[in-house]
Design a protein around this motif. Structure first.
Motif, mmCIF file in Angstrom:
data_model
loop_
_atom_site.group_PDB
_atom_site.id
_atom_site.type_symbol
_atom_site.label_atom_id
_atom_site.label_comp_id
_atom_site.label_asym_id
_atom_site.label_seq_id
_atom_site.Cartn_x
_atom_site.Cartn_y
_atom_site.Cartn_z
ATOM 1 N N GLY A 85 42.984 38.375 22.991
ATOM 2 C CA GLY A 85 42.684 39.592 22.240
ATOM 3 C C GLY A 85 43.915 40.189 21.595
ATOM 4 N N ASP A 86 44.094 41.501 21.748
ATOM 5 C CA ASP A 86 45.251 42.207 21.190
ATOM 6 C C ASP A 86 46.211 42.641 22.288
ATOM 7 N N ARG A 87 46.164 41.978 23.443
ATOM 8 C CA ARG A 87 46.997 42.396 24.561
ATOM 9 C C ARG A 87 48.460 42.095 24.280
ATOM 10 N N GLU A 88 49.310 42.939 24.816
ATOM 11 C CA GLU A 88 50.745 42.745 24.676
ATOM 12 C C GLU A 88 51.445 43.500 25.786
ATOM 13 N N GLY A 89 52.779 43.409 25.838
ATOM 14 C CA GLY A 89 53.519 44.113 26.866
ATOM 15 C C GLY A 89 53.910 43.192 28.005
ATOM 16 N N PRO A 90 54.784 43.666 28.929
ATOM 17 C CA PRO A 90 55.292 42.818 30.008
ATOM 18 C C PRO A 90 54.222 42.349 30.977
ATOM 19 N N GLY A 91 53.146 43.117 31.147
ATOM 20 C CA GLY A 91 52.102 42.720 32.078
ATOM 21 C C GLY A 91 51.187 41.656 31.526
ATOM 22 N N PHE A 92 51.268 41.428 30.226
ATOM 23 C CA PHE A 92 50.363 40.481 29.584
ATOM 24 C C PHE A 92 50.760 39.043 29.908
ATOM 25 N N GLY A 93 52.013 38.699 29.728
ATOM 26 C CA GLY A 93 52.460 37.330 29.984
ATOM 27 C C GLY A 93 51.960 36.381 28.925
ATOM 28 N N SER A 94 52.496 36.489 27.704
ATOM 29 C CA SER A 94 52.059 35.631 26.609
ATOM 30 C C SER A 94 52.388 34.179 26.924
ATOM 31 N N PRO A 95 51.741 33.244 26.231
ATOM 32 C CA PRO A 95 52.048 31.820 26.472
ATOM 33 C C PRO A 95 53.533 31.509 26.320
ATOM 34 N N GLU A 96 54.165 32.101 25.303
ATOM 35 C CA GLU A 96 55.590 31.833 25.089
ATOM 36 C C GLU A 96 56.437 32.374 26.248
ATOM 37 N N GLU A 97 56.058 33.550 26.776
ATOM 38 C CA GLU A 97 56.810 34.124 27.888
ATOM 39 C C GLU A 97 56.650 33.284 29.157
ATOM 40 N N GLN A 98 55.441 32.819 29.422
ATOM 41 C CA GLN A 98 55.215 31.978 30.591
ATOM 42 C C GLN A 98 55.983 30.667 30.476
ATOM 43 N N GLU A 99 55.978 30.091 29.275
ATOM 44 C CA GLU A 99 56.708 28.841 29.064
ATOM 45 C C GLU A 99 58.207 29.048 29.234
ATOM 46 N N ALA A 100 58.714 30.154 28.661
ATOM 47 C CA ALA A 100 60.147 30.431 28.759
ATOM 48 C C ALA A 100 60.580 30.610 30.212
ATOM 49 N N ALA A 101 59.761 31.304 31.019
ATOM 50 C CA ALA A 101 60.102 31.505 32.428
ATOM 51 C C ALA A 101 60.136 30.171 33.174
ATOM 52 N N ALA A 102 59.198 29.286 32.857
ATOM 53 C CA ALA A 102 59.168 27.976 33.506
ATOM 54 C C ALA A 102 60.393 27.155 33.129
ATOM 55 N N ARG A 103 60.757 27.167 31.863
ATOM 56 C CA ARG A 103 61.922 26.391 31.418
ATOM 57 C C ARG A 103 63.214 26.955 32.013
ATOM 58 N N GLU A 104 63.264 28.282 32.146
ATOM 59 C CA GLU A 104 64.463 28.909 32.711
ATOM 60 C C GLU A 104 64.675 28.435 34.154
ATOM 61 N N TRP A 105 63.581 28.382 34.933
ATOM 62 C CA TRP A 105 63.697 27.885 36.316
ATOM 63 C C TRP A 105 64.088 26.418 36.330
#
Length: 523
Positions: A12-32
């Motif tokens: 939908g139109d969700r955003e913000g730190p609680g949303f966890g966009s696909p790019e943010e989830q991917e970035a966190a995985a790559r960082e680990w």
């Protein structure tokens, strides 16, 4: 190598730190993975589930295929942002984790720090507890939404983004959404439009067609189509009813007397009875047409529909069904298809460059596919070569999103270019006669050569040659073409015979002569 798995239940139109966009989830995985010194595998088509609930079983998500590849020894494990991205159902989540543990693969949650490599009884208990919390949170969120909707309905709020035609919002009753925009409120009959809706129900009860009713409403300043009128008769809000969601997903309850009705039960039933049963088109005529999707109306530039007509309903017609079209052209299917076939024949004989280019090999689809492959390669190389720690998580996420958008645009361009369609196994097993296969073959051939064929109106009752009312564009051509602008090359005497053969009177004379000769021979 570890596979990255990304899941978002509602985009939908969700955003913000609680949303966890696909790019943010991917970035966190790559960082680990960079800190742990392990390689990762990530293909959005195989690793990303969008608008998919965590309560869905793993095998019904892309996650199931990743687990299978872990079981096959291809991956060492799966990286997720947190346990709830992996699953929100305690039973399904435990089953999925057991499969990874049984094959020696790991599940790593970057935010919570959970790692199944050290799966002690306490860690297992904590994992199951978090899944239970996730399930409870999902149920609590739904219950909160349902309870809020029911409380609003109890106050008389109409639960929709806009009121039905004939109603209006009651001033001062609409809520204010978090983004500052107005939300839902109570509704009441509009003094002017409610009379139009009531008149529409009355006219329908008397047998008036949907098309006529749409024209009546448009004449009164309401933009609506025939399908839009059908929606009016399907909407029980005009009886004063409203639907409210329940705790069980997919089920609703009906509230009587939720607002003031516009029509009575009797008017409603009479309108339903007059409409009869709605029978969608079977596609019989469109399957026989050779120019489906290519023949356009000159008034609205939309594709012409194909349907049956005539006294016995046994004649195919191309016609415009756009209700706002100022011209609404129509032409017999046989006439237009025959004309297009003759035009192609003349164009090939004349050596029209655009057609010769297609015959020698149309590479538009191949070039578009190459663009997609290059965009995909650019995205993959960035993911593979650029570390999150080098540019920062925010910049890395932004760069990936930009390259993903480029890939999406390239895919859209590729989808707009027709490609040769392989015959499916089921269809290949079915033996088709030549007559059955011919329309489809002709249509596929025409799609290779024609960009569009525009049909112009001539007035009711008039009959003019097809070439006088049709304009055709070949693929890649800058100017339209017709039989009069194409000059065939070759032996003049042979060309004259071919041209004469197109005339109906010549064909009729030839058939009569053949029949006479046959009769004389038999006699």
């Amino acid at each position: 190598m570890f596979a990255i798995y990304v899941r978002v239940s509602e985009v939908g139109d969700r955003e913000g730190p609680g949303f966890g966009s696909p790019e943010e989830q991917e970035a966190a995985a790559r960082e680990w993975a960079e800190r742990a010194g392990v390689e990762v595998y990530f293909n959005p088509d195989e690793c990303v589930d969008l608008d998919v609930s965590g309560a869905v079983a793993a095998d019904d998500r892309k996650l199931g295929r990743l687990i299978e590849r872990c079981e096959a020894g291809e991956f060492e494990g799966i990286i997720v942002r947190d346990e709830n991205r992996f699953s929100r159902d305690p039973i399904e989540g435990v089953v999925a984790l057991d499969r990874l543990d049984a094959c020696g693969a790991r599940l790593k949650a970057t935010w919570s720090g959970f790692d199944s490599e050290n799966l002690t009884p306490e860690a297992q208990m904590l994992y199951e507890f978090k899944l239970s919390m996730g399930k409870a949170e999902r149920a609590r969120n739904r219950l909160a939404r349902v309870s809020g909707s029911r409380r609003a309905a109890d106050r008389g709020v109409y639960l929709a983004s806009s009121p039905p035609l004939g109603y209006r919002w009651v001033d001062g009753t609409r809520s204010i959404r978090p983004d500052g925009k107005l939300g839902a409120g109570r509704i009441e009959p509009d003094p002017v439009r409610s009379k139009l809706v009531r008149e529409v129900f009355q006219r329908r009860a008397e047998g008036e067609s949907l098309r006529s009713l749409a024209e009546y409403l448009r004449g009164n300043g309401i933009k609506i189509t025939k399908s839009g009128v059908r929606v009016i008769f399907d909407n029980r809000a005009y009886l004063g009813e409203a639907t409210v969601p329940t705790e069980k997903k997919g089920e609703v309850e009906v509230r009587k007397n939720a607002h003031k009705p516009i029509v009575t039960e009797k008017q409603w039933e009479l309108a339903q009875a007059a409409g009869g049963t709605y029978i969608p088109r079977s596609g019989k005529w469109s399957m026989q047409a050779a120019l489906t999707g290519m023949a356009l109306c000159s008034g609205c530039e939309k594709p012409l529909s194909v349907h049956g007509g005539g006294k016995r309903h046994d004649t195919g017609f191309y016609s415009c069904t756009s209700e706002n079209c100022p011209q609404r052209v129509g032409i017999r299917m046989e006439r237009l298809d025959s004309w297009a076939a003759g035009l192609l024949q003349d164009a090939v004989i004349a050596g029209v460059p655009e057609l010769i280019a297609v015959l020698e090999g149309d590479d538009r689809h191949a070039r578009a596919l190459e663009t997609v492959n290059l965009a995909a390669l650019e995205l993959e190389e960035y993911r593979r070569e650029v570390k999150v720690s080098d540019v920062g998580a925010e910049a890395w996420r932004r760069d990936v999103a930009s390259r993903q958008e480029t890939l999406n645009l390239a895919r859209q361009a590729l989808a707009a270019i027709p490609a040769p369609k392989p015959v499916s196994r089921n269809r290949a097993k079915k033996l088709l006669t030549y007559d059955e296969a011919k329309p489809g073959l002709e249509r596929e051939q025409n799609q290779r050569f024609f960009e569009k064929i525009v049909v112009h109106p001539v007035g009711r009752g008039r009959r003019v040659p097809v070439e006088d009312r049709v304009t055709a564009w070949f693929v890649g051509a800058e100017r339209p073409a017709n039989m009069r602008t194409i000059t065939p090359v070759g032996d003049p005497e042979t060309l004259a015979i071919l041209k004469a053969a197109h005339k109906p009177e010549v064909l009729a004379a030839a058939r009569a002569e053949n029949a006479a000769q046959k009769a004389a021979t038999e006699g």
